[in-house]
Design a protein around this motif. Structure first.
Motif, PDB file in Angstrom:
ATOM      1  N   UNK A  80      -9.738   6.611   4.809  1.00  0.00           N
ATOM      2  CA  UNK A  80      -8.615   6.050   4.065  1.00  0.00           C
ATOM      3  C   UNK A  80      -7.326   6.311   4.822  1.00  0.00           C
ATOM      4  N   UNK A  81      -6.503   5.280   4.947  1.00  0.00           N
ATOM      5  CA  UNK A  81      -5.170   5.418   5.537  1.00  0.00           C
ATOM      6  C   UNK A  81      -4.124   4.983   4.519  1.00  0.00           C
ATOM      7  N   UNK A  82      -3.135   5.816   4.318  1.00  0.00           N
ATOM      8  CA  UNK A  82      -1.990   5.478   3.479  1.00  0.00           C
ATOM      9  C   UNK A  82      -0.753   5.453   4.382  1.00  0.00           C
ATOM     10  N   UNK A  83      -0.040   4.339   4.381  1.00  0.00           N
ATOM     11  CA  UNK A  83       1.118   4.188   5.258  1.00  0.00           C
ATOM     12  C   UNK A  83       2.337   3.800   4.444  1.00  0.00           C
ATOM     13  N   UNK A  84       3.394   4.552   4.628  1.00  0.00           N
ATOM     14  CA  UNK A  84       4.686   4.254   4.002  1.00  0.00           C
ATOM     15  C   UNK A  84       5.560   3.617   5.070  1.00  0.00           C
ATOM     16  N   UNK A  86       0.973   1.031   1.912  1.00  0.00           N
ATOM     17  CA  UNK A  86      -0.276   0.312   2.174  1.00  0.00           C
ATOM     18  C   UNK A  86      -1.438   1.284   2.147  1.00  0.00           C
ATOM     19  N   UNK A  87      -2.506   0.893   1.463  1.00  0.00           N
ATOM     20  CA  UNK A  87      -3.760   1.662   1.464  1.00  0.00           C
ATOM     21  C   UNK A  87      -4.815   0.828   2.158  1.00  0.00           C
ATOM     22  N   UNK A  88      -5.495   1.461   3.086  1.00  0.00           N
ATOM     23  CA  UNK A  88      -6.532   0.750   3.844  1.00  0.00           C
ATOM     24  C   UNK A  88      -7.804   1.591   3.877  1.00  0.00           C
ATOM     25  N   UNK A 114      -7.872  -3.548   1.856  1.00  0.00           N
ATOM     26  CA  UNK A 114      -6.494  -3.066   1.981  1.00  0.00           C
ATOM     27  C   UNK A 114      -5.647  -3.667   0.860  1.00  0.00           C
ATOM     28  N   UNK A 115      -4.542  -2.970   0.576  1.00  0.00           N
ATOM     29  CA  UNK A 115      -3.593  -3.439  -0.438  1.00  0.00           C
ATOM     30  C   UNK A 115      -2.222  -2.876  -0.088  1.00  0.00           C
ATOM     31  N   UNK A 116      -1.188  -3.702  -0.259  1.00  0.00           N
ATOM     32  CA  UNK A 116       0.186  -3.281  -0.017  1.00  0.00           C
ATOM     33  C   UNK A 116       1.029  -3.584  -1.244  1.00  0.00           C
ATOM     34  N   UNK A 117       1.860  -2.611  -1.650  1.00  0.00           N
ATOM     35  CA  UNK A 117       2.772  -2.822  -2.777  1.00  0.00           C
ATOM     36  C   UNK A 117       4.142  -2.270  -2.402  1.00  0.00           C
ATOM     37  N   UNK A 118       5.170  -2.708  -3.128  1.00  0.00           N
ATOM     38  CA  UNK A 118       6.492  -2.122  -2.944  1.00  0.00           C
ATOM     39  C   UNK A 118       6.463  -0.667  -3.400  1.00  0.00           C
ATOM     40  N   UNK A 119       7.082   0.184  -2.627  1.00  0.00           N
ATOM     41  CA  UNK A 119       7.113   1.614  -2.954  1.00  0.00           C
ATOM     42  C   UNK A 119       8.370   1.893  -3.762  1.00  0.00           C
ATOM     43  N   UNK A 120       8.200   2.018  -5.066  1.00  0.00           N
ATOM     44  CA  UNK A 120       9.321   2.247  -5.960  1.00  0.00           C
ATOM     45  C   UNK A 120       9.155   3.611  -6.612  1.00  0.00           C
ATOM     46  N   UNK A 121      10.091   4.485  -6.337  1.00  0.00           N
ATOM     47  CA  UNK A 121      10.088   5.815  -6.946  1.00  0.00           C
ATOM     48  C   UNK A 121       8.753   6.497  -6.683  1.00  0.00           C
ATOM     49  N   UNK A 122       8.130   7.082  -7.740  1.00  0.00           N
ATOM     50  CA  UNK A 122       6.911   7.869  -7.515  1.00  0.00           C
ATOM     51  C   UNK A 122       5.645   7.112  -7.896  1.00  0.00           C
ATOM     52  N   UNK A 123       5.734   6.208  -8.829  1.00  0.00           N
ATOM     53  CA  UNK A 123       4.552   5.628  -9.451  1.00  0.00           C
ATOM     54  C   UNK A 123       4.173   4.323  -8.758  1.00  0.00           C
ATOM     55  N   UNK A 177       0.984   1.996  -7.658  1.00  0.00           N
ATOM     56  CA  UNK A 177      -0.442   1.810  -7.933  1.00  0.00           C
ATOM     57  C   UNK A 177      -1.009   0.677  -7.096  1.00  0.00           C
ATOM     58  N   UNK A 178      -2.170   0.957  -6.501  1.00  0.00           N
ATOM     59  CA  UNK A 178      -2.827  -0.020  -5.635  1.00  0.00           C
ATOM     60  C   UNK A 178      -4.288  -0.168  -6.043  1.00  0.00           C
ATOM     61  N   UNK A 179      -4.809  -1.380  -5.866  1.00  0.00           N
ATOM     62  CA  UNK A 179      -6.228  -1.651  -6.077  1.00  0.00           C
ATOM     63  C   UNK A 179      -6.795  -2.148  -4.761  1.00  0.00           C
ATOM     64  N   UNK A 180      -7.757  -1.422  -4.216  1.00  0.00           N
ATOM     65  CA  UNK A 180      -8.357  -1.793  -2.939  1.00  0.00           C
ATOM     66  C   UNK A 180      -9.783  -2.274  -3.203  1.00  0.00           C
ATOM     67  N   UNK A 181     -10.003  -3.574  -3.071  1.00  0.00           N
ATOM     68  CA  UNK A 181     -11.345  -4.144  -3.204  1.00  0.00           C
ATOM     69  C   UNK A 181     -12.099  -3.968  -1.898  1.00  0.00           C
TER      70      UNK A 181
END
Length: 619
Positions: free
Chosen positions: A143-147, A99-101, A111-120, A122-126
């Motif tokens: 900016x906060x990045x949470x795994x 998640x990127x906030x 904020x945007x959340x995506x499945x974390x697959x391998x290394x790549x 990509x998130x778009x935060x409007x």
């Protein structure tokens, strides 16, 4: 290299209780395969200084989980009020998300959340609130990045970003769509006690504040990779910087490519998220033989970071056929001729220098952004060291020269910026606005007034039309070294000649004979010249004096005057860092005679390298 940080995972070698770390470093500075920047390979001299040894940046140990956020890149998109983020995750846990906030004062604005697959990933935060990062209003979002594994946090990174774009539009470099003249200062990041290491974090901030106090809004971070904390303060203070690399000491041979390229990529990845960095410049003052590695690094840099302008090298030999921008170094100390020359550069863009003089570098207006990326360097209160040119005799003379040189570029609408040499003295190089210990040399309010006023580039924008350089059908009247057999011997002396030495009737038979280039320790010198002055004479023949165009191609270091048949056709103070071409058509039409002609040259040297070579061309 020693410029980028390195890290190792040590899990498998840890033991319970005490552990020992041993670092062994092999530092082969004299090999020619290792870039060393401005660090002297021997004693500090000229424009290279005391070498840095040992651990010069922070060291730490940290624990991470089975999976963690290894690195991330942020691409701001101000026009769409969003940021594009790519997150690299090291390790896997089933069902992970990232998640990127974005936050302002602790409040989420996107904020945007995506499945974390391998290394790549990509998130778009409007962004619901749009606040731009600009030099005078450098707003930073948190900016906060949470795994996470479901609802359980695995790793968390806190950072920041600036909503800022840099784009090229014709001759202009736009920051968030605006023409902002880049008033840069040369900052080499040396300190009396720590050499490359600042005494405190606060001193990194204060160096930026010292620059801004003199009216500058940015810096070339010159021949050194500056620490991330300096870049943090640049982001916070709205200070425009160019990310560079300490390429000096490297011989541009293929066996050294891997080390150079690997470290440069590490630094691009490390620093690309800083909004303060508005351009990359991986080389400085490179010779023509650097063309292959220049071009390799150019395309590699654009692949890693396509969001910023790139100058393949600052000064000397440019080798990109289709560059994004161009620059030159010019330490001319005469404001009047300095201004006249660079106004004419854009208005009379008709001459193209043959590539034999430049190793493939076209030294002409290409209709792209252009700046003088080194100038000034005025020495003051010199004690056992040096500055550029002849130093002013009084403070008033310093202020007059400084204001004149700065005004020459501020009043040129086709320059997007400049870089003054330099922020502080460094050991024997004593041309800073501050002493080496950071005490001010001058009234900063006076310098601020001269440096910070509105530039023509900001007021009206570029005025020169499309670059019109055409290929001339040149004939060589007097040859330079690159002209081979057309480079003839000169009569020369290093003792003051009698009056009339510039005329055809003067008897120079008692003078010595030598072939250009003349100089001391610069590459390519064929006749040694070690004194403060040299006078040259050469006879050349002209069958037809009715010429269409005449050009002087010259590499001069330092102040030089050129005469034909007793008439001055060209003069310049300061020095060049490579061959330059000048239109001397009108002067040559007046001076030239059918039959035998006399070329006379005087070059004066004050310190550092010295060099003189030239060609007279006509069509």
């Amino acid at each position: 290299g020693g410029n980028a940080a390195f890290a190792f995972e040590v899990t498998d070698v840890l033991t319970t209780g005490k552990n020992e770390v041993v670092v062994r470093v092999f530092d082969d500075t004299r090999s020619g395969q290792q870039p060393t920047g401005k660090q002297a390979h021997g004693v500090s001299e000229g424009c290279v200084y005391t070498r840095t040894t040992g651990v010069w940046q922070p060291v730490w140990l940290e624990a991470v989980g089975q999976a963690y956020i290894e690195q991330f890149s942020i691409v701001p998109d101000p026009e769409q009020s969003r940021i594009l983020i790519e997150v690299a995750v090291n390790g896997t846990v089933p069902g992970m998300t990232v998640t990127a906030k974005a936050l302002i004062d602790g409040k989420s604005v996107g904020a945007e959340t995506v499945k974390a697959v391998w290394r790549d990933n990509r998130l778009v935060v409007n962004l619901s609130e749009k606040r731009l990062w600009m030099p005078k209003t450098p707003f930073l979002y948190d900016l906060e990045l949470t795994l996470q594994d479901g609802t359980k946090p695995i790793d968390k990174v806190q950072s920041y970003f600036g909503l800022r774009s840099v784009k090229i539009d014709g001759r202009a470099v736009l920051i968030n769509g605006q023409r902002i003249f880049q008033r840069l200062i040369l900052d080499q990041g040396f300190y009396p006690d720590g050499i490359w290491t600042a005494p405190t974090d606060d001193e990194l901030k204060k160096d930026i504040e010292r620059s801004m106090a003199a009216g500058y809004n940015g810096a070339r971070l010159h021949q050194k990779v500056f620490e991330p904390r300096f870049l943090y303060w640049a982001d916070k203070l709205g200070y425009l910087v160019w990310g560079e690399y300490p390429n000096w000491g490297y011989n541009y041979k293929p066996e050294g490519y891997a080390a150079y390229v690997d470290e440069w990529v590490e630094l691009l990845v490390r620093d690309r998220n800083h909004p303060a960095i508005v351009g990359w410049c991986p080389f400085n003052e490179t010779p023509s033989e650097a063309g292959e590695i220049q071009q390799t690094v150019f395309y590699l840099t654009k692949a890693v970071d396509p969001t910023r302008p790139l100058l393949e090298t600052s000064g000397w030999s440019h080798t990109m056929a289709h560059p994004e921008m161009r620059d030159i170094h010019d330490y001319n100390q005469d404001p009047e001729s300095f201004k006249k020359q660079w106004l004419a550069f854009f208005q009379n863009n008709l001459l193209e220098m043959p590539t034999r003089y430049s190793g493939g570098s076209r030294n002409a207006d290409l209709g792209i952004p252009f700046m003088i990326s080194e100038f000034g360097g005025i020495g003051w209160n010199i004690n056992g060291g040096w500055g550029y040119g002849t130093g002013p005799k009084s403070l008033d003379e310093f202020y007059t020269r400084y204001a004149g040189l700065v005004a020459a570029l501020l009043d040129n609408p086709d320059m997007f910026g400049f870089c003054y040499t330099q922020l502080t003295d460094i050991e024997q190089e004593q041309n800073g606005l501050y002493y080496y210990d950071r005490k001010p040399k001058f009234d900063m309010a006076k310098l601020h007034e001269a440096t910070s006023r509105e530039a023509a580039y900001e007021k009206t924008g570029p005025s020169a039309g499309h670059a019109k350089a055409r290929k001339q059908d040149w004939q060589v009247l007097v040859g330079a070294a690159a002209d081979g057999d057309k480079c003839k011997d000169y009569h020369y002396t290093t003792e003051q000649p009698a009056d009339g030495w510039i005329t055809a009737s003067f008897n120079d038979q008692a003078w010595k004979t030598g072939r250009a280039p003349f100089g001391n320790d610069l590459p390519g010198v064929r006749t040694s010249w070690q004194t403060g002055d040299i006078w040259l004479r050469q006879i050349f023949d002209v069958k037809n004096k009715d010429i269409k165009t005449a050009a002087l191609v010259i590499f001069y270091d330092e102040d030089t005057e050129v005469f034909v048949n007793g008439q001055k056709i060209w003069s310049h103070t300061g020095f060049a860092t490579g061959y330059q071409i000048f239109d001397v058509t009108e002067a040559m039409k007046k001076a030239l005679a059918a039959g035998q002609n006399t070329l006379a040259v005087h070059t004066h040297q004050t310190g550092g390298g010295q060099y003189i070579d030239m060609a007279l061309l006509v069509e």
